[in-house]
Design an enzyme around this catalytic site. Structure first.
Site, PDB file in Angstrom:
ATOM      1  N   LYS A   1      -4.665  10.228   2.940  1.00 41.42           N
ATOM      2  CA  LYS A   1      -5.403   9.377   3.884  1.00 41.42           C
ATOM      3  C   LYS A   1      -6.442  10.167   4.667  1.00 41.42           C
ATOM      4  CE  LYS A   1      -5.159   5.830   4.377  1.00 41.42           C
ATOM      5  NZ  LYS A   1      -6.117   4.934   3.668  1.00 41.42           N
TER       6      LYS A   1
ATOM      7  N   ARG B   1      -7.740  -0.017  -6.721  1.00 41.94           N
ATOM      8  CA  ARG B   1      -7.705   1.120  -5.791  1.00 41.94           C
ATOM      9  C   ARG B   1      -7.795   2.398  -6.637  1.00 41.94           C
ATOM     10  NH1 ARG B   1      -4.231   1.330  -0.628  1.00 41.94           N
ATOM     11  NH2 ARG B   1      -6.176   2.338   0.039  1.00 41.94           N
TER      12      ARG B   1
ATOM     13  N   ARG C   1       0.855  -1.189   0.000  1.00 43.62           N
ATOM     14  CA  ARG C   1       0.000   0.000   0.000  1.00 43.62           C
ATOM     15  C   ARG C   1       0.888   1.235   0.000  1.00 43.62           C
ATOM     16  NH1 ARG C   1       2.355   2.061   3.641  1.00 43.62           N
ATOM     17  NH2 ARG C   1       0.788   3.672   3.659  1.00 43.62           N
ATOM     18  N   GLY C   2       0.232   2.396  -0.134  1.00 43.91           N
ATOM     19  CA  GLY C   2       0.992   3.627  -0.322  1.00 43.91           C
ATOM     20  C   GLY C   2       1.060   3.884  -1.825  1.00 43.91           C
TER      21      GLY C   2
ATOM     22  N   ASP D   1      -1.897  10.976  -2.224  1.00 41.41           N
ATOM     23  CA  ASP D   1      -2.316   9.925  -3.166  1.00 41.41           C
ATOM     24  C   ASP D   1      -2.659  10.493  -4.536  1.00 41.41           C
ATOM     25  OD1 ASP D   1      -2.992   8.798  -0.315  1.00 41.41           O
ATOM     26  OD2 ASP D   1      -2.689   7.120  -1.696  1.00 41.41           O
TER      27      ASP D   1
ATOM     28  N   GLN E   1      -2.217   2.683   9.879  1.00 35.06           N
ATOM     29  CA  GLN E   1      -0.930   2.728   9.162  1.00 35.06           C
ATOM     30  C   GLN E   1       0.105   3.556   9.925  1.00 35.06           C
ATOM     31  OE1 GLN E   1      -3.912   3.099   7.737  1.00 35.06           O
ATOM     32  NE2 GLN E   1      -3.944   2.504   5.590  1.00 35.06           N
TER      33      GLN E   1
HETATM   34  O1  MRU Z   1      -4.555   3.294   2.137  1.00 30.41           O
HETATM   35  P1  MRU Z   1      -3.072   3.496   2.061  1.00 30.41           P
HETATM   36  O2  MRU Z   1      -2.335   2.931   3.230  1.00 30.41           O
HETATM   37  O3  MRU Z   1      -2.506   3.033   0.736  1.00 30.41           O
HETATM   38  O4  MRU Z   1      -2.893   5.073   2.120  1.00 30.41           O
HETATM   39  C1  MRU Z   1      -1.608   5.609   1.979  1.00 30.41           C
HETATM   40  C2  MRU Z   1      -1.552   7.079   2.126  1.00 30.41           C
HETATM   41  O5  MRU Z   1      -2.550   7.749   2.262  1.00 30.41           O
HETATM   42  C3  MRU Z   1      -0.200   7.728   2.021  1.00 30.41           C
HETATM   43  O6  MRU Z   1      -0.137   8.883   2.793  1.00 30.41           O
HETATM   44  C4  MRU Z   1       0.048   8.112   0.557  1.00 30.41           C
HETATM   45  O7  MRU Z   1      -0.187   7.025  -0.286  1.00 30.41           O
HETATM   46  C5  MRU Z   1       1.410   8.628   0.342  1.00 30.41           C
HETATM   47  S1  MRU Z   1       2.627   7.327   0.354  1.00 30.41           S
HETATM   48  C6  MRU Z   1       4.135   8.004  -0.006  1.00 30.41           C
END
Ligand code: MRU
Length: 372
Positions: free
Chosen positions: A270, A104, A61-62, A259, A218
């Site tokens: 997030k 996603r 994820r990320g 994102d 997270q």
């Molecule tokens: O749902 P996730 O854990 O994939 O969300 C991740 C985030 O919101 C991070 O802050 C974002 O992807 C930046 S990662 C460098």
């Protein structure tokens, strides 16, 4: 992506490597992030469907990391289907790419990376046509090359983001971050956390408040884990504690990842990021966003147009094995929110620091990137 059992040497200690291509196993090696912080386990993903599942379940994820995962997943899918002609390779891509992108919808890095792989294969097919009919194996090799290039470029971008971002980490200060925008979320040192890793290399001393980040934690599971592994002073707080810490003067700067960033500089990250930005503004605390240009989506005029992923209600009602809401209660579970650009002090990219007015500078950055 040179890995050493999932960790890479160099820089601030040993960095976690959440995703790596293992050529000898013909598999993508992932850290299963759902098991952190109590278990650091690697899983080998060998099929398109398993990669989709890993992305959907947040094993990987990320935003940048799911871009790399999606790109490698397309390659795995091509290999599995063993297309017998170049035409068939392109047909398989038509089937696989939308199925990967839909897993996603918010982080633009996923569709960006999948489309890059697709375009690389289409280019390879066009180059070969006119000479000899292209071999499917050459097209598959082009897909893998592109996926690995995306990973390498992301690692390089993270490093540069860290170098630009470190100036905003005050020596002796306290930094608050949300979710995980670290090594675990990228192919490099992360984005927001890269700034911390570089600041630490520069000899700065600072403390980090890691927002727990409900509902999937997270912040406490991943950010606190990787910062602690790197020897950085980290303290976990529940999301609802940030306001009183700010009021007490305990937060000097907020740094988060993203994102997707729209053309006007609105930032999607997030869920909970928007609330933090409002709090930071009220307490006159600088609020920085760190992201690679692969996270910019200038096709969208503002954050209103960003699709927000809605996730399983059970993440809220049955998090981590215990029911915490009564049967029959309604649940709202958006994974992301949008922070309007006027609340953002600056956006730190690998191509430099962008401040308001965001529109023209973001456009110039993307023009420069396209010109290379
Ligand atoms: O749902 P996730 O854990 O994939 O969300 C991740 C985030 O919101 C991070 O802050 C974002 O992807 C930046 S990662 C460098």
């Amino acid at each position: 992506m040179v890995s050493d059992g999932g960790r890479e040497r160099g820089g601030a200690g040993r960095r976690l490597v959440p995703i790596a291509w293992d050529a000898t196993q013909a598999a993508v090696r992932l850290i299963d992030q759902t098991l952190l912080p109590t278990e650091l386990r690697y899983v080998d993903v060998r099929s398109f469907d398993d990669m989709r599942e890993a992305i959907a379940m947040l094993r990987v994820r990320g935003a940048p990391a799911i871009g790399v995962a999606g790109a490698l997943g397309i390659y795995l899918g091509l290999v599995e289907r063993t297309p017998g002609s170049a035409f068939r390779v392109l047909e398989v891509l038509d089937e696989l790419c939308p199925r990967m992108i839909e897993v996603r919808p918010t982080a633009v890095n996923l569709s960006w990376a999948v489309n890059r792989v697709r375009q690389a294969v289409e280019r390879a097919a066009r180059v070969a046509i006119g000479a000899q009919p292209p071999e499917p194996t050459d097209l598959l090799a082009a897909a893998l090359r592109e996926a690995l290039a995306i990973a390498d470029e992301d690692a390089e971008a993270c490093r540069r983001i860290g170098e630009y971002g470190a100036q905003f980490v005050p020596d002796g200060g306290r930094v608050l971050t949300h979710c995980n925008a670290g090594a675990l979320a990228t192919a490099g040192w992360g984005t927001a956390l890269a700034a911390l890793y570089v600041a630490e290399e520069q000899g700065k001393r600072f403390r980090v408040w890691a927002d727990e980040t409900r509902p999937l934690l997270q912040g406490s599971r991943l950010t606190a884990f990787e910062l602690a592994e790197a020897g950085i002073d980290v303290t976990v707080i529940c999301d609802n504690m940030a306001a009183s810490l700010m009021r007490a003067g305990q937060v000097d700067v907020v740094i988060v990842g993203a994102d997707r960033v729209a053309a006007n500089g609105d930032v999607c990250n997030k869920i909970g990021t928007y609330g933090l930005a409002c709090l930071a503004s009220m307490h006159r605390i600088p609020f920085f966003v760190a992201c690679p240009t692969s996270t910019l989506d200038l096709s969208l005029r503002s954050g209103h147009e960003i699709p927000i992923e809605q996730r399983d209600p059970r993440e809220v009602t049955h998090g981590f094995g215990r029911q915490t809401a009564p049967d029959g209660a309604g649940v709202h579970n958006p994974a992301f929110d949008v922070t309007p650009s006027e609340l953002v002090t600056a956006i730190v990219t690998e191509r430099g620091i962008v401040r308001a007015p965001y529109g023209p500078v973001l456009a110039a950055i993307m023009d420069a990137a396209r010109a290379e």
